[in-house]
Write an enzyme that holds these catalytic residues in place. Structure first.
Site, mmCIF file in Angstrom:
data_model
loop_
_atom_site.group_PDB
_atom_site.id
_atom_site.type_symbol
_atom_site.label_atom_id
_atom_site.label_comp_id
_atom_site.label_asym_id
_atom_site.label_seq_id
_atom_site.Cartn_x
_atom_site.Cartn_y
_atom_site.Cartn_z
ATOM 1 C CE LYS A 64 61.393 54.337 11.078
ATOM 2 N NZ LYS A 64 62.169 53.561 11.419
ATOM 3 C CE LYS A 102 58.097 51.854 18.755
ATOM 4 N NZ LYS A 102 57.640 50.357 18.879
ATOM 5 C CE LYS A 132 65.910 55.629 16.778
ATOM 6 N NZ LYS A 132 65.501 54.253 17.290
HETATM 7 P P1 TYM Z 1 60.466 49.135 16.106
HETATM 8 O O1 TYM Z 1 60.010 48.809 17.663
HETATM 9 O O2 TYM Z 1 60.910 50.114 15.753
HETATM 10 O O3 TYM Z 1 59.491 48.479 15.144
HETATM 11 C C1 TYM Z 1 59.003 47.189 15.215
HETATM 12 C C2 TYM Z 1 58.688 46.491 13.989
HETATM 13 O O4 TYM Z 1 57.881 47.425 13.086
HETATM 14 C C3 TYM Z 1 58.287 47.787 11.857
HETATM 15 N N1 TYM Z 1 58.191 49.187 11.583
HETATM 16 C C4 TYM Z 1 57.348 49.449 10.394
HETATM 17 N N2 TYM Z 1 57.189 48.628 9.388
HETATM 18 C C5 TYM Z 1 56.495 49.257 8.218
HETATM 19 N N3 TYM Z 1 56.314 50.884 8.231
HETATM 20 C C6 TYM Z 1 56.369 51.742 9.473
HETATM 21 N N4 TYM Z 1 56.139 52.903 9.406
HETATM 22 C C7 TYM Z 1 57.074 50.923 10.621
HETATM 23 N N5 TYM Z 1 57.692 51.373 11.636
HETATM 24 C C8 TYM Z 1 58.021 50.119 12.254
HETATM 25 C C9 TYM Z 1 60.052 47.739 12.237
HETATM 26 O O5 TYM Z 1 60.509 47.221 10.837
HETATM 27 C C10 TYM Z 1 60.028 46.209 13.131
HETATM 28 O O6 TYM Z 1 59.924 45.185 12.099
HETATM 29 N N6 TYM Z 1 65.362 47.402 16.161
HETATM 30 C C11 TYM Z 1 63.984 46.928 16.120
HETATM 31 C C12 TYM Z 1 63.553 46.092 17.347
HETATM 32 C C13 TYM Z 1 64.425 44.710 17.412
HETATM 33 C C14 TYM Z 1 64.438 43.618 16.481
HETATM 34 C C15 TYM Z 1 65.389 42.812 17.217
HETATM 35 C C16 TYM Z 1 63.497 43.394 15.394
HETATM 36 C C17 TYM Z 1 65.372 44.567 18.507
HETATM 37 N N7 TYM Z 1 66.021 43.268 18.122
HETATM 38 C C18 TYM Z 1 65.657 41.570 16.335
HETATM 39 C C19 TYM Z 1 63.859 42.180 14.756
HETATM 40 C C20 TYM Z 1 64.868 41.263 15.216
HETATM 41 C C21 TYM Z 1 62.900 48.055 16.432
HETATM 42 O O7 TYM Z 1 63.618 49.041 17.009
HETATM 43 O O8 TYM Z 1 61.718 47.873 15.887
#
Ligand code: TYM
Length: 338
Positions: free
Chosen positions: A200, A203, A114
């Site tokens: 990947k 969004k 990022k």
């Molecule tokens: P975020 O919002 O990017 O994504 C949410 C969840 O979706 C999964 N994910 C994917 N899995 C497979 N293929 C993809 N292309 C893909 N894109 C997203 C992510 O692995 C995630 O599980 N930092 C985290 C949010 C967060 C969090 C936490 C997660 C904040 N605190 C504590 C677990 C525990 C994030 O930005 O996920």
């Protein structure tokens, strides 16, 4: 067993989130036994680590809450809330900032991706982001954290922080924090962009054609799948034949995940099929999977008060669970609080 996980409420819920994480949240929720608990939250505090529009964040938070309920998160069985209503997340993050090390954060691939070449211009929040993520799970003594592959490194960091804090400030028989275990689905851990098999599905991709959003209508879904990048070869009969064919592998992976089968199994059936036939079959499958979800999503969005109430009730329960751990962390650090 205590399950905790989060999602950023920026942009739409997409197929990567669904197959990589949310579907697992729902399955784990549905399999929970008495005495077990699941907490799922919207990571709105994480969302301010990058430039954002306040009105969009506000709207996105409510929409993401509706999307999670539409996917099967049941606010009666799981605790559903947004971080901003549970100040203990930010408080614990500050306490953990004393334990996390610059070197650990510097190694995070998400930070490197990022920030790119412009590290100096990034917010402190983007750098400290994984410490807040550690606070999110440690606050609740999470044992299991269902996530996609891309979040595994952040959870390893959460374990390192917990371990160092326990070593430095707690006695061996009464640790302050539980070490959380990431749960990554074997198929669908990483769903890729429909336009580029090396990136990947995300969004933040500027092209909406790169992802399937859970609220896309059937025509959009079919169009995106038909236009998905592939190659001219037919599907092989074994997974080894998909080596160096990232886009083809991605479509087969999505098909396998949607039907709860392995990639091998799908290829046994579809080996020899060209994309002219495979894509419409995949498109149909997606439309059928998404139809009930997008219907419920639209209905839920119409009742704004009900959504507010779900989040407020979830936050009240989350605060109650959070307080004893936060108190223990303050005490362990020798902080005087009256
Ligand atoms: P975020 O919002 O990017 O994504 C949410 C969840 O979706 C999964 N994910 C994917 N899995 C497979 N293929 C993809 N292309 C893909 N894109 C997203 C992510 O692995 C995630 O599980 N930092 C985290 C949010 C967060 C969090 C936490 C997660 C904040 N605190 C504590 C677990 C525990 C994030 O930005 O996920």
């Amino acid at each position: 067993m205590r399950i905790v996980s989060g999602i950023q409420p920026t942009g739409n819920l997409h197929l990567g989130n669904y197959l990589g994480a949310i579907r697992n949240w729902v399955r784990m929720q549905d399999e929970m036994e008495d005495g077990q608990q699941a907490l799922f939250f919207l990571a709105d505090l994480h969302a301010i680590s990058q430039p954002h529009t306040p009105a969009d964040l506000h709207k996105g938070t409510l929409e993401m809450a509706a999307a999670l309920v539409a996917c099967g998160i049941d606010p009666k069985r799981s605790i559903l809330f947004n971080q901003a209503q549970v100040p203990q997340h930010a408080e614990l993050q500050w306490l953990l900032n004393g334990t996390a090390r610059m070197g650990w954060l510097n190694r995070m691939t998400q930070w490197k991706d990022k920030a790119g070449k412009n590290r100096e211009g990034q917010s402190v929040a983007l750098f400290a982001y994984p410490v807040l993520q550690a606070a999110d799970v440690l606050l609740y003594q999470a044992t299991h954290v269902p996530v996609g592959e891309d979040q595994k490194q952040h959870l390893e960091l959460a374990r390192d922080i917990a371990q160092k804090f326990n070593n430095d400030f707690a006695s061996e028989d009464t640790p302050v924090f539980t070490l959380p275990e990431p749960i990554v689905p074997p198929e669908a851990a990483r769903i890729m962009s429909l336009r580029n098999g090396a990136a990947k599905m995300s969004k933040s991709d500027p092209s909406d054609m790169s992802r399937i959003n859970l609220a896309d209508d059937p025509d959009e879904v079919m169009k995106k799948i038909k236009k998905a990048k592939t190659d001219p070869e037919p599907l092989p009969s074994e997974a080894a034949g998909l080596k160096d064919r990232a886009e083809a592998l991605n479509l087969v992976t999505i098909y396998a995940a949607l039907t709860d089968r392995s990639v091998e199994d799908v290829l046994r059936e579809h080996g020899g099929t060209g994309f002219g036939a495979f894509k419409p079959a995949l498109g149909e499958l997606l439309v059928e999977t998404l139809r009930p979800i997008s219907q419920r999503f639209t209905e839920l969005l119409e009742d704004r008060e009900a959504l507010d109430a779900i989040l407020a009730q979830g936050a009240a329960k989350a605060r109650e669970i959070a307080v004893p751990t936060l108190d223990a962390a303050y005490r362990a650090l020798g902080l005087v609080r009256g």
